[in-house]
Enzyme design. Sequence first.
Site, mmCIF file in Angstrom:
data_model
loop_
_atom_site.group_PDB
_atom_site.id
_atom_site.type_symbol
_atom_site.label_atom_id
_atom_site.label_comp_id
_atom_site.label_asym_id
_atom_site.label_seq_id
_atom_site.Cartn_x
_atom_site.Cartn_y
_atom_site.Cartn_z
ATOM 1 N N GLY A 165 1.293 -7.899 -4.372
ATOM 2 C CA GLY A 165 0.406 -8.295 -3.201
ATOM 3 C C GLY A 165 0.912 -7.455 -1.926
ATOM 4 O O GLY A 165 0.218 -7.384 -1.086
ATOM 5 N N ASP A 166 1.835 -6.476 -2.016
ATOM 6 C CA ASP A 166 2.114 -5.896 -0.640
ATOM 7 C C ASP A 166 3.320 -4.634 -0.896
ATOM 8 O O ASP A 166 4.253 -4.569 -0.656
ATOM 9 C CB ASP A 166 2.951 -6.805 0.272
ATOM 10 C CG ASP A 166 3.149 -6.307 1.635
ATOM 11 O OD1 ASP A 166 2.320 -5.274 2.144
ATOM 12 O OD2 ASP A 166 3.885 -6.630 2.480
ATOM 13 N N VAL A 167 2.709 -3.818 -1.677
ATOM 14 C CA VAL A 167 3.496 -2.419 -2.253
ATOM 15 C C VAL A 167 3.471 -1.672 -1.029
ATOM 16 O O VAL A 167 2.275 -1.151 -0.757
ATOM 17 C CB VAL A 167 2.913 -1.747 -3.425
ATOM 18 C CG1 VAL A 167 3.592 -0.686 -3.795
ATOM 19 C CG2 VAL A 167 3.134 -2.787 -4.625
ATOM 20 N N ASN B 230 9.151 -2.033 1.206
ATOM 21 C CA ASN B 230 9.153 -2.969 -0.018
ATOM 22 C C ASN B 230 9.842 -2.388 -1.054
ATOM 23 O O ASN B 230 9.743 -2.677 -2.297
ATOM 24 C CB ASN B 230 8.043 -4.014 0.015
ATOM 25 C CG ASN B 230 7.717 -4.869 0.923
ATOM 26 O OD1 ASN B 230 8.438 -5.081 1.864
ATOM 27 N ND2 ASN B 230 6.482 -5.430 1.061
#
Length: 101
Positions: A68-70, A74
């Site tokens: 959901g948030d590459v 991260n």
Amino acid sequence: MTHPNVVRIYRAERRGDDVGVAMELLHGRTLDDLVFLHGPFGAREAMLIGIDICCGLAAVHGARLVHGDVKAQNVMRVSGGRTVLMDFGAGFTSGEDSARL
């Protein structure tokens, strides 16, 4: 799930609206930090990092999860060269019983 390109999560606990996660301690720098400090990666290094990220994401998706948030903040390059996908705060399960992690 255990995969060399995904941070190991040992335990998660919810108390009210707060969630705490015990995970693998990594020693290294995020890709964002590395680019800021040293400039862009060369083509070969970027390709190898991309392959590692894709392998990690394939394992995550195989476990019916979505990161959901590459983004560069991260992903960590650990001492020794291992590339690790981390921070599943925006993640969720996939499929019919989909739910936020």
